[in-house]
Design a protein around this motif. Sequence first.
Motif, PDB file in Angstrom:
ATOM      1  N   GLY A  97     -24.567   3.929  48.693  1.00 50.72           N
ATOM      2  CA  GLY A  97     -25.178   3.861  50.017  1.00 50.72           C
ATOM      3  C   GLY A  97     -24.727   5.025  50.875  1.00 50.72           C
ATOM      4  N   ASP A  98     -24.107   4.705  52.025  1.00 50.91           N
ATOM      5  CA  ASP A  98     -23.613   5.742  52.931  1.00 50.91           C
ATOM      6  C   ASP A  98     -22.128   6.004  52.756  1.00 50.91           C
ATOM      7  N   VAL A  99     -21.541   5.496  51.669  1.00 50.48           N
ATOM      8  CA  VAL A  99     -20.094   5.614  51.461  1.00 50.48           C
ATOM      9  C   VAL A  99     -19.810   6.546  50.282  1.00 50.48           C
ATOM     10  N   LEU A 100     -18.986   7.544  50.533  1.00 50.78           N
ATOM     11  CA  LEU A 100     -18.536   8.467  49.496  1.00 50.78           C
ATOM     12  C   LEU A 100     -17.090   8.139  49.143  1.00 50.78           C
ATOM     13  N   THR A 101     -16.860   7.747  47.888  1.00 49.89           N
ATOM     14  CA  THR A 101     -15.493   7.476  47.425  1.00 49.89           C
ATOM     15  C   THR A 101     -14.852   8.787  47.007  1.00 49.89           C
ATOM     16  N   LEU A 102     -13.666   9.035  47.556  1.00 54.16           N
ATOM     17  CA  LEU A 102     -13.024  10.334  47.412  1.00 54.16           C
ATOM     18  C   LEU A 102     -11.603  10.173  46.880  1.00 54.16           C
ATOM     19  N   ALA A 103     -11.330  10.766  45.711  1.00 55.25           N
ATOM     20  CA  ALA A 103      -9.965  10.775  45.176  1.00 55.25           C
ATOM     21  C   ALA A 103      -9.189  11.893  45.845  1.00 55.25           C
ATOM     22  N   MET A 104      -8.006  11.549  46.393  1.00 55.21           N
ATOM     23  CA  MET A 104      -7.217  12.519  47.145  1.00 55.21           C
ATOM     24  C   MET A 104      -5.763  12.481  46.705  1.00 55.21           C
ATOM     25  N   ALA A 105      -5.135  13.651  46.730  1.00 54.63           N
ATOM     26  CA  ALA A 105      -3.700  13.698  46.484  1.00 54.63           C
ATOM     27  C   ALA A 105      -2.955  13.234  47.727  1.00 54.63           C
ATOM     28  N   ASP A 106      -3.526  13.498  48.889  1.00 51.81           N
ATOM     29  CA  ASP A 106      -2.885  13.129  50.152  1.00 51.81           C
ATOM     30  C   ASP A 106      -3.917  12.465  51.064  1.00 51.81           C
ATOM     31  N   PRO A 107      -4.081  11.147  50.964  1.00 51.40           N
ATOM     32  CA  PRO A 107      -5.067  10.457  51.800  1.00 51.40           C
ATOM     33  C   PRO A 107      -4.679  10.413  53.271  1.00 51.40           C
ATOM     34  N   LEU A 108      -3.474  10.880  53.619  1.00 50.19           N
ATOM     35  CA  LEU A 108      -3.055  10.952  55.017  1.00 50.19           C
ATOM     36  C   LEU A 108      -3.543  12.227  55.700  1.00 50.19           C
ATOM     37  N   ASN A 109      -4.210  13.092  54.942  1.00 52.58           N
ATOM     38  CA  ASN A 109      -4.697  14.349  55.497  1.00 52.58           C
ATOM     39  C   ASN A 109      -5.958  14.084  56.317  1.00 52.58           C
ATOM     40  N   ILE A 110      -5.759  13.789  57.583  1.00 51.41           N
ATOM     41  CA  ILE A 110      -6.870  13.433  58.459  1.00 51.41           C
ATOM     42  C   ILE A 110      -7.807  14.616  58.669  1.00 51.41           C
ATOM     43  N   MET A 111      -7.261  15.846  58.676  1.00 52.59           N
ATOM     44  CA  MET A 111      -8.106  17.027  58.848  1.00 52.59           C
ATOM     45  C   MET A 111      -9.118  17.144  57.704  1.00 52.59           C
ATOM     46  N   ALA A 112      -8.654  16.858  56.478  1.00 52.79           N
ATOM     47  CA  ALA A 112      -9.554  16.931  55.320  1.00 52.79           C
ATOM     48  C   ALA A 112     -10.669  15.902  55.451  1.00 52.79           C
ATOM     49  N   LEU A 113     -10.299  14.687  55.853  1.00 46.85           N
ATOM     50  CA  LEU A 113     -11.301  13.624  56.002  1.00 46.85           C
ATOM     51  C   LEU A 113     -12.302  13.961  57.103  1.00 46.85           C
ATOM     52  N   ASP A 114     -11.805  14.500  58.217  1.00 42.22           N
ATOM     53  CA  ASP A 114     -12.703  14.858  59.321  1.00 42.22           C
ATOM     54  C   ASP A 114     -13.656  15.980  58.924  1.00 42.22           C
ATOM     55  N   ASP A 115     -13.123  17.000  58.222  1.00 38.26           N
ATOM     56  CA  ASP A 115     -13.969  18.117  57.782  1.00 38.26           C
ATOM     57  C   ASP A 115     -15.090  17.620  56.879  1.00 38.26           C
ATOM     58  N   LEU A 116     -14.748  16.706  55.977  1.00 37.33           N
ATOM     59  CA  LEU A 116     -15.747  16.224  55.028  1.00 37.33           C
ATOM     60  C   LEU A 116     -16.773  15.326  55.718  1.00 37.33           C
ATOM     61  N   ARG A 117     -16.332  14.510  56.672  1.00 36.86           N
ATOM     62  CA  ARG A 117     -17.285  13.681  57.417  1.00 36.86           C
ATOM     63  C   ARG A 117     -18.277  14.566  58.175  1.00 36.86           C
ATOM     64  N   MET A 118     -17.767  15.644  58.760  1.00 41.72           N
ATOM     65  CA  MET A 118     -18.632  16.547  59.521  1.00 41.72           C
ATOM     66  C   MET A 118     -19.640  17.227  58.608  1.00 41.72           C
ATOM     67  N   LEU A 119     -19.207  17.586  57.405  1.00 39.70           N
ATOM     68  CA  LEU A 119     -20.060  18.332  56.491  1.00 39.70           C
ATOM     69  C   LEU A 119     -21.069  17.451  55.783  1.00 39.70           C
ATOM     70  N   THR A 120     -20.708  16.226  55.442  1.00 39.82           N
ATOM     71  CA  THR A 120     -21.571  15.383  54.606  1.00 39.82           C
ATOM     72  C   THR A 120     -22.269  14.261  55.360  1.00 39.82           C
ATOM     73  N   SER A 121     -21.755  13.846  56.498  1.00 39.09           N
ATOM     74  CA  SER A 121     -22.286  12.711  57.271  1.00 39.09           C
ATOM     75  C   SER A 121     -22.112  11.375  56.552  1.00 39.09           C
ATOM     76  N   TYR A 122     -21.266  11.322  55.516  1.00 40.18           N
ATOM     77  CA  TYR A 122     -20.965  10.074  54.820  1.00 40.18           C
ATOM     78  C   TYR A 122     -19.763   9.381  55.465  1.00 40.18           C
ATOM     79  N   ASP A 123     -19.667   8.063  55.270  1.00 40.59           N
ATOM     80  CA  ASP A 123     -18.417   7.368  55.533  1.00 40.59           C
ATOM     81  C   ASP A 123     -17.510   7.612  54.327  1.00 40.59           C
ATOM     82  N   ILE A 124     -16.306   8.070  54.578  1.00 47.69           N
ATOM     83  CA  ILE A 124     -15.415   8.454  53.485  1.00 47.69           C
ATOM     84  C   ILE A 124     -14.458   7.308  53.161  1.00 47.69           C
ATOM     85  N   GLU A 125     -14.388   6.920  51.897  1.00 45.67           N
ATOM     86  CA  GLU A 125     -13.451   5.901  51.427  1.00 45.67           C
ATOM     87  C   GLU A 125     -12.462   6.569  50.470  1.00 45.67           C
ATOM     88  N   PRO A 126     -11.248   6.878  50.946  1.00 43.40           N
ATOM     89  CA  PRO A 126     -10.298   7.591  50.085  1.00 43.40           C
ATOM     90  C   PRO A 126      -9.616   6.658  49.083  1.00 43.40           C
TER      91      PRO A 126
END
Length: 573
Positions: free
Chosen positions: A99-128
């Motif tokens: 649906g509107d959720v992108l599941t993302l494997a991350m080494a550091d799920p606390l990296n809020i900058m990475a999550l924000d950048d990806l939300r801005m670029l993809t418009s998906y809800d990110i589930e790390p």
Amino acid sequence: MSSKIERKRLPDMLLEQQLVTQDQLNECMVIQRSTGHSLPSLLVAHGYLGEEDLVITLSEQLGIPHIRVAHYSIPKEVLSEVPETLARQYQMLPVSVTGDVLTLAMADPLNIMALDDLRMLTSYDIEPVVAVTSELKDAINKHYGGDKAENLFNSLVGDGEDADLEELKAQDEIEDVSKLEVGAEDEPVKKLTRLILFNGLERGASDVHIEPFEKEVRIRYRVDGSLEVAKGPPKNLQHNLVARIKILAGCRIDEHRLPQDGRFRIRYHDREIDFRVAFLPCKYGEKVVLRVLDQGSLTLDIDKLGFEPQPISCFSEAIKLPHGMILMTGPTGSGKTTTLYSLLHKMNAIDVNIVTVEDPIEYEIFGVNQVQTQSRIGFTFAEALRQILRQDPDIVMVGEIRDHETADVAVKAALTGHLVLSTLHTNDAAGVFPRLTDMGIEPFLVQSSVALAAAQRLLKRVCKECHEPLNVPQDVLDRIQYKPFEYIEQAKFVRGRGCSKCNDTGYKGRVAVVEVLMAWPELQPLILERATGHQLKSMAIQCGMQSLRQNSLAKAAKGLTTIEQALEHTGTD
């Protein structure tokens, strides 16, 4: 989930679990402040914390799953949601889209900058989800291929500042439109602009298209001659994105009604890449097309362009002539200008005066005087050509013969002791002669001035990583007019299976094919009689010209391209 992640502090988690000591933590935090590296990576690198311990701790404390990505097979359409540059920068890998959720494997799920950048670029809800760093790196290399993008992104983006971007001087004064200019200069917009350009560079794109529609902005890259769609930015960033590119290109950011052209340059690894930019007003905003001009990848050696023996022999003979016209034909983007630059490079010597008139000047060649036309002030091809003939030139290159006036001056220059190089738009080499007569040039002048005519195409090159032999039945070879070549011992037809290196297309890169005819004596009566292009081509083949079809089949027989490409881009003889 994102708010839960933001409230947790990794140092507290690790101390509570007694996985590290306070001294170890303090040491790595000092290093983190000076280097900017992530705290988890520093703890693991110093041997204070095991990768699996880190993953389990993050998973338990944050309440998010942890996965082993080593054996995951991720669909191509899911991978395309996250640019390779971003995946490598933040060590993350898209796993699935629901649906509107992108599941993302991350080494550091606390990296809020990475999550924000990806939300801005993809418009998906990110589930790390959490993954082991070493497995994640291997999986990124496996699915995206190599570490080229990581080096490219790091060298271009650096620490997030604009130090690697060089803004050219504006051709027109840019008025201060405060609201738009502030938005265009915001760091997220700068970062988004970089991502779009760098994603194009890592794909090997020749053009980047930014296209506005009613509810979305579409990004397309022209790779090996074909347009590929990429994930577009949010619609609300459209105007600021276009304004940012206008600022870089030295264009007016307050002008939205008229087309504009500009240019800017970026630098990485001590190598400069130019972008030629064109803005076109459309119904839902301005469309932007950026042409990538990579001087570092320009081959200025005619012997290294991969042409067959007959064309090379004709080119070598023509450039030794004291006067006459050398004309290249072919569709836009077929490499005509590159071939002309290669010929100029071959003729460039200290005792030769070479002058070019171009619109625009695509690449700079040391030792060649290059002139830019300015049609807005009446400095057209024809006028520029008249002026440079007063500069005592030996060799003149005209970017394109577009009209009777330019053709007339070019022909007269060729007849008065100058070697003139230029381009025309015709389907094949023989079409040059009727095209010039259609422009109003008398046949006897065409017959006297044209020394060589050539037609060029670019065919997709078979991927070197996944090519495999292909057995072609003899009846198929007969139908496609294949004739064995004396200089090719054994035909080796191939095809590409498709792999991660070529994006499962079977092709990677392009190869040039060209047909070349000299002004052989047998052609002279036909030119004077205003013969058709077909009649001229038939006679040229009898004189020894190797047609585009035969040159393309020679490339296929060498295993450089496929028979399908040869048939698609060339007509019958």
